[in-house]
Enzyme design. Structure first.
Site, mmCIF file in Angstrom:
data_model
loop_
_atom_site.group_PDB
_atom_site.id
_atom_site.type_symbol
_atom_site.label_atom_id
_atom_site.label_comp_id
_atom_site.label_asym_id
_atom_site.label_seq_id
_atom_site.Cartn_x
_atom_site.Cartn_y
_atom_site.Cartn_z
ATOM 1 N N LYS A 52 -26.918 -57.696 36.351
ATOM 2 C CA LYS A 52 -27.551 -57.563 35.030
ATOM 3 C C LYS A 52 -28.041 -58.925 34.547
ATOM 4 C CE LYS A 52 -24.744 -53.546 33.899
ATOM 5 N NZ LYS A 52 -23.546 -52.965 33.292
ATOM 6 N N GLN A 96 -18.635 -54.538 29.694
ATOM 7 C CA GLN A 96 -18.588 -53.864 31.004
ATOM 8 C C GLN A 96 -17.335 -52.993 31.115
ATOM 9 O OE1 GLN A 96 -21.055 -53.906 33.203
ATOM 10 N NE2 GLN A 96 -19.957 -52.622 34.659
ATOM 11 N N ASP A 119 -25.879 -50.184 25.309
ATOM 12 C CA ASP A 119 -25.375 -49.138 26.203
ATOM 13 C C ASP A 119 -25.547 -47.755 25.580
ATOM 14 O OD1 ASP A 119 -24.344 -49.614 28.758
ATOM 15 O OD2 ASP A 119 -22.544 -50.587 27.970
HETATM 16 N N1 GUN Z 1 -19.625 -49.484 34.121
HETATM 17 C C1 GUN Z 1 -20.284 -48.631 34.942
HETATM 18 N N2 GUN Z 1 -21.454 -48.225 34.387
HETATM 19 C C2 GUN Z 1 -21.527 -48.840 33.184
HETATM 20 C C3 GUN Z 1 -22.514 -48.829 32.151
HETATM 21 O O1 GUN Z 1 -23.545 -48.160 32.212
HETATM 22 N N3 GUN Z 1 -22.220 -49.611 31.071
HETATM 23 C C4 GUN Z 1 -21.086 -50.341 30.972
HETATM 24 N N4 GUN Z 1 -20.888 -51.063 29.864
HETATM 25 N N5 GUN Z 1 -20.155 -50.370 31.917
HETATM 26 C C5 GUN Z 1 -20.383 -49.629 33.016
#
Ligand code: GUN
Length: 282
Positions: A52, A96, A119
């Site tokens: 990311k 995350q 998110d």
């Molecule tokens: N862990 C796995 N997929 C995601 C996601 O889309 N967002 C976040 N914050 N954590 C994740």
């Protein structure tokens, strides 16, 4: 043989657009900024966060990575989020997941300011999505809808089947498809007669997380479209929920793994960061 929905190509196109939009903000003296918080040493999470961070920097979005130790308390994490909420230079906040077991994820996600919730996991944003008024929508479902729309099929009135009912993918993509006027069914592990549902579906989104869950065990509508959200490992190889080699001969459109939904998710995160920034400027 099906038309392959090329997530890499579609993501690249969107990323070029994001780059341009980020440049426009910079000309106005605004630096679009995402802060990603990682707690602990989960290897997979670390690699997602790095991906990311890298994508943001490559596309003109400032990325601030905050890495906290595994023994961070819930209170300490909430304080960190509070700081980010109150920092006007931060436009998007992503925590995350999964978090270490001693931290309550719901409490943490509810602490993020809904206007910075890139998110789309905050209950306010989930609620807005369910009433068709969302602006910050979870990234994977948003990417899935882009992939479906890239084919130019008419979604309205179609039978759409979502297999999997997670809060992150299944429920939000079902909502997005409802708002596109599809007739949506959500199937899950307790569903009876999945065979019939699959055989009658025009659009199938599979997010069950089981390698090759959909293969020669089912029959498919020959003009159907399948989006594979699976991210599974089989013999150390990344594979989807769909047995691609078999199913690609049975349907009209199919997204592969890798190279389908995957590249879209981070792209939508960057787009959400710009969406959040726009809301904050207003
Ligand atoms: N862990 C796995 N997929 C995601 C996601 O889309 N967002 C976040 N914050 N954590 C994740």
């Amino acid at each position: 043989m099906a038309h392959i929905i090329d997530g890499k190509k579609i993501a690249l196109c969107t990323r070029n657009q994001i780059k341009k939009e980020a440049e426009e903000f910079k000309k106005l003296g605004i630096n679009p900024t995402l802060s990603v918080v990682l707690v602990g040493d989960n290897r997979a999470s670390k690699s997602y966060v790095n991906a990311k961070h890298k994508a943001c920097l490559e596309n003109g979005i400032n990325s601030i990575k905050i890495e906290l130790p595994e023994n961070t308390t819930e209170e300490e994490l909430l304080l960190e989020i509070n700081k980010l909420n109150n920092d006007d230079s931060i436009n998007g906040i992503l925590i995350q997941l999964p978090l270490p077991k001693h931290i309550n994820s719901d409490t943490v996600l509810e602490k993020i300011s809904p206007i910075k919730d890139v998110d789309g996991f905050h209950p306010v944003n989930i609620g807005k999505l369910s009433v068709g008024k969302a602006d910050l929508i979870p990234c994977t479902p948003l990417g899935i809808l882009e992939l479906i729309k890239s084919t130019n099929i008419n979604i309205e009135g179609k039978n759409a089947l979502v297999i999997g009912r997670s809060n992150i993918v299944g429920k939000p993509i079902a909502n997005l498809l409802i708002h596109e006027n599809a007739t949506v069914t959500i199937a899950h592990s307790k569903t009876i007669n999945l065979k019939n549902l699959i055989a009658n579906s025009d659009i199938i989104v599979s997010c069950v997380g089981i390698a090759h869950f959909l293969g020669d065990n089912y029959s498919y509508k020959e003009d159907s479209l399948i989006i594979d959200v699976g991210n599974n490992y089989k013999n150390d190889k990344l594979v989807g929920d769909v047995d691609f080699d078999f199913v690609k001969e049975k349907v009209k459109y199919i997204s592969p793994v890798p190279g389908g939904v995957g590249p879209m998710t981070i792209t939508m995160l960057m787009r959400n960061t710009l969406t959040a920034l726009r809301k904050q400027i207003k």
